[in-house]
Design a protein around this motif. Structure first.
Motif, PDB file in Angstrom:
ATOM      1  N   ASP A  16       0.812  -1.202   0.000  1.00  0.00           N
ATOM      2  CA  ASP A  16       0.000   0.000   0.000  1.00  0.00           C
ATOM      3  C   ASP A  16       0.854   1.264   0.000  1.00  0.00           C
ATOM      4  O   ASP A  16       1.737   1.425   0.826  1.00  0.00           O
ATOM      5  CB  ASP A  16      -0.932  -0.008   1.220  1.00  0.00           C
ATOM      6  CG  ASP A  16      -2.143   0.866   1.038  1.00  0.00           C
ATOM      7  OD1 ASP A  16      -1.979   2.098   1.021  1.00  0.00           O
ATOM      8  OD2 ASP A  16      -3.251   0.325   0.894  1.00  0.00           O
ATOM      9  N   THR A  17       0.615   2.136  -0.986  1.00  0.00           N
ATOM     10  CA  THR A  17       1.212   3.465  -1.074  1.00  0.00           C
ATOM     11  C   THR A  17       2.630   3.465  -1.656  1.00  0.00           C
ATOM     12  O   THR A  17       3.266   4.508  -1.727  1.00  0.00           O
ATOM     13  CB  THR A  17       1.207   4.171   0.312  1.00  0.00           C
ATOM     14  OG1 THR A  17      -0.060   3.975   0.922  1.00  0.00           O
ATOM     15  CG2 THR A  17       1.444   5.656   0.217  1.00  0.00           C
ATOM     16  N   LEU A  18       3.140   2.328  -2.115  1.00  0.00           N
ATOM     17  CA  LEU A  18       4.521   2.270  -2.593  1.00  0.00           C
ATOM     18  C   LEU A  18       4.697   3.040  -3.906  1.00  0.00           C
ATOM     19  O   LEU A  18       4.010   2.785  -4.891  1.00  0.00           O
ATOM     20  CB  LEU A  18       4.952   0.815  -2.795  1.00  0.00           C
ATOM     21  CG  LEU A  18       6.346   0.599  -3.401  1.00  0.00           C
ATOM     22  CD1 LEU A  18       7.430   1.247  -2.558  1.00  0.00           C
ATOM     23  CD2 LEU A  18       6.610  -0.902  -3.581  1.00  0.00           C
ATOM     24  N   ARG A  19       5.643   3.953  -3.915  1.00  0.00           N
ATOM     25  CA  ARG A  19       5.999   4.722  -5.112  1.00  0.00           C
ATOM     26  C   ARG A  19       6.857   3.878  -6.049  1.00  0.00           C
ATOM     27  O   ARG A  19       7.737   3.129  -5.616  1.00  0.00           O
ATOM     28  CB  ARG A  19       6.780   5.972  -4.719  1.00  0.00           C
ATOM     29  CG  ARG A  19       6.012   7.011  -3.963  1.00  0.00           C
ATOM     30  CD  ARG A  19       6.936   8.079  -3.418  1.00  0.00           C
ATOM     31  NE  ARG A  19       7.717   8.754  -4.457  1.00  0.00           N
ATOM     32  CZ  ARG A  19       7.711  10.069  -4.671  1.00  0.00           C
ATOM     33  NH1 ARG A  19       6.954  10.859  -3.918  1.00  0.00           N
ATOM     34  NH2 ARG A  19       8.460  10.608  -5.612  1.00  0.00           N
ATOM     35  N   TYR A  20       6.663   4.075  -7.346  1.00  0.00           N
ATOM     36  CA  TYR A  20       7.471   3.353  -8.328  1.00  0.00           C
ATOM     37  C   TYR A  20       8.932   3.759  -8.265  1.00  0.00           C
ATOM     38  O   TYR A  20       9.825   2.904  -8.305  1.00  0.00           O
ATOM     39  CB  TYR A  20       6.930   3.586  -9.743  1.00  0.00           C
ATOM     40  CG  TYR A  20       7.846   3.044 -10.806  1.00  0.00           C
ATOM     41  CD1 TYR A  20       7.946   1.674 -11.036  1.00  0.00           C
ATOM     42  CD2 TYR A  20       8.650   3.899 -11.566  1.00  0.00           C
ATOM     43  CE1 TYR A  20       8.808   1.163 -11.996  1.00  0.00           C
ATOM     44  CE2 TYR A  20       9.512   3.406 -12.531  1.00  0.00           C
ATOM     45  CZ  TYR A  20       9.590   2.035 -12.742  1.00  0.00           C
ATOM     46  OH  TYR A  20      10.453   1.538 -13.680  1.00  0.00           O
ATOM     47  N   ASP A  21       9.210   5.057  -8.162  1.00  0.00           N
ATOM     48  CA  ASP A  21      10.606   5.484  -8.197  1.00  0.00           C
ATOM     49  C   ASP A  21      11.393   4.951  -7.010  1.00  0.00           C
ATOM     50  O   ASP A  21      12.543   4.506  -7.142  1.00  0.00           O
ATOM     51  CB  ASP A  21      10.721   7.008  -8.302  1.00  0.00           C
ATOM     52  CG  ASP A  21       9.964   7.776  -7.227  1.00  0.00           C
ATOM     53  OD1 ASP A  21       9.312   7.162  -6.370  1.00  0.00           O
ATOM     54  OD2 ASP A  21      10.021   9.038  -7.260  1.00  0.00           O
ATOM     55  N   HIS A 182       2.698   3.070   4.190  1.00  0.00           N
ATOM     56  CA  HIS A 182       1.800   4.216   4.361  1.00  0.00           C
ATOM     57  C   HIS A 182       2.287   5.089   5.507  1.00  0.00           C
ATOM     58  O   HIS A 182       2.850   4.605   6.489  1.00  0.00           O
ATOM     59  CB  HIS A 182       0.381   3.708   4.631  1.00  0.00           C
ATOM     60  CG  HIS A 182      -0.687   4.738   4.473  1.00  0.00           C
ATOM     61  ND1 HIS A 182      -0.888   5.748   5.379  1.00  0.00           N
ATOM     62  CD2 HIS A 182      -1.617   4.900   3.507  1.00  0.00           C
ATOM     63  CE1 HIS A 182      -1.895   6.495   4.981  1.00  0.00           C
ATOM     64  NE2 HIS A 182      -2.366   6.006   3.837  1.00  0.00           N
ATOM     65  N   GLN A 183       2.037   6.389   5.373  1.00  0.00           N
ATOM     66  CA  GLN A 183       2.366   7.275   6.482  1.00  0.00           C
ATOM     67  C   GLN A 183       1.555   6.894   7.720  1.00  0.00           C
ATOM     68  O   GLN A 183       0.388   6.539   7.576  1.00  0.00           O
ATOM     69  CB  GLN A 183       2.051   8.734   6.092  1.00  0.00           C
ATOM     70  CG  GLN A 183       2.886   9.273   4.946  1.00  0.00           C
ATOM     71  CD  GLN A 183       2.179   9.131   3.596  1.00  0.00           C
ATOM     72  OE1 GLN A 183       1.476   8.160   3.334  1.00  0.00           O
ATOM     73  NE2 GLN A 183       2.379  10.095   2.725  1.00  0.00           N
ATOM     74  N   PRO A 184       2.149   6.898   8.930  1.00  0.00           N
ATOM     75  CA  PRO A 184       3.540   7.231   9.255  1.00  0.00           C
ATOM     76  C   PRO A 184       4.479   6.059   9.003  1.00  0.00           C
ATOM     77  O   PRO A 184       4.144   4.910   9.287  1.00  0.00           O
ATOM     78  CB  PRO A 184       3.464   7.529  10.756  1.00  0.00           C
ATOM     79  CG  PRO A 184       2.355   6.650  11.258  1.00  0.00           C
ATOM     80  CD  PRO A 184       1.355   6.595  10.145  1.00  0.00           C
ATOM     81  N   ASN A 185       5.644   6.340   8.462  1.00  0.00           N
ATOM     82  CA  ASN A 185       6.638   5.286   8.246  1.00  0.00           C
ATOM     83  C   ASN A 185       8.022   5.675   8.757  1.00  0.00           C
ATOM     84  O   ASN A 185       8.989   4.937   8.563  1.00  0.00           O
ATOM     85  CB  ASN A 185       6.704   4.895   6.767  1.00  0.00           C
ATOM     86  CG  ASN A 185       6.935   6.090   5.856  1.00  0.00           C
ATOM     87  OD1 ASN A 185       7.794   6.938   6.115  1.00  0.00           O
ATOM     88  ND2 ASN A 185       6.169   6.166   4.761  1.00  0.00           N
TER      89      ASN A 185
END
Length: 268
Positions: A16-21, A182-185
């Motif tokens: 969940d929420t993982l950015r590609y870059d 996901h925030q908070p991380n």
């Protein structure tokens, strides 16, 4: 997929929420040994998310609209609800008449199990019951939530219990929504503080944390028979990109996601 469904177990793991870059950079830097060992060519595929936040994206994915390759299409889908005029339904697509993949797999003898993470899976209210309610078995605990520094290892332990309790002859569709990114991380990066907040660096540290435990999940899912696994993000998130923060917005950092699918072969 028509040969896979009914023969193999199935795993859908959404990071969940993982950015590609961040996913691409972490893989290239050798920080994801367990994931890259499974990804075709050891790299993430660049795709576009079907939604820009968890609830919308998972509704789409459960209807067969997994993230779309980031190139001109149409692109044949793995799974699709029967829909007249669909240009992404092909001969090898598993097509179902039910309204969603979970119900379709249950009708074909699969035990369906959900291990939730973010709030849309917490079963604490009507909205938090919609997505888990598709499954025959669903689990959520505070230890699985975005606030837990040990969320993913707790989710993996739950998956091990689900598999252990299931009749060996019954095929399984397991869905896991990993909440750690996901925030908070911030707490996944040694030395980081709540006051400093979340950044792309703490996001990457959360992904490395998932990688340290994902091998256990893969092992339990291949322990009974071959498993077809899809590992992807449901959407990304912004950390000040062009002034944007968070998701449920139309920025490249949100729409572009990593994706991979592969078989997990049983032990020899």
């Amino acid at each position: 997929m028509n040969a896979v469904v009914g023969r193999d177990d199935l795993l859908l793991l959404t990071l969940d929420t993982l950015r590609y870059d961040v996913a691409r950079e972490s893989a290239a830097a050798g920080l994801l040994p367990h994931l890259t060992a499974r990804l075709p060519g050891g790299v993430w595929e660049k795709r576009h998310a079907p939604g820009n936040f968890t609830y919308a994206s998972h509704h789409a994915m459960f209807a067969g609209f997994l993230p779309t390759p980031a190139a001109p299409g149409p692109h044949p889908r793995l799974f699709a609800a029967r829909f007249a005029g669909s240009e992404s339904t092909a001969e090898r697509t598993f097509v179902f008449d039910e309204p969603d993949l979970v119900t379709a797999l249950a009708a074909r003898g699969y035990h369906t199990a959900c291990i939730g993470g973010v709030g849309f899976f917490n079963k604490r209210g009507a909205l938090g019951n919609v997505l888990p309610g598709l499954f025959a078995e669903s689990h959520w605990e505070p230890e699985f939530s975005v606030a837990s520094p040990t969320s993913f290892e707790a989710q993996v332990a739950c998956a091990e219990r689900v598999v252990a309790a299931l009749d060996a002859d019954r095929p399984l569709f397991l869905f896991v929504n990993a909440s750690a990114l996901h925030q908070p991380n911030w707490f996944h990066l040694p030395g980081a503080t709540r006051e400093a907040g979340d950044t792309r660096t703490t996001h990457a540290a959360a992904l490395a944390y998932i990688d340290r435990h994902v091998g256990r999940l893969f092992d339990v899912m291949r322990s009974r028979r071959r498993c077809f696994a899809v590992v992807c993000s449901d959407h990304g998130t912004a950390y000040g990109d062009d002034g944007y923060t968070g998701h449920r917005l139309g920025h490249e950092s949100v729409w572009t996601v990593p994706y991979g699918h592969f078989f997990l072969e049983p032990p020899a």
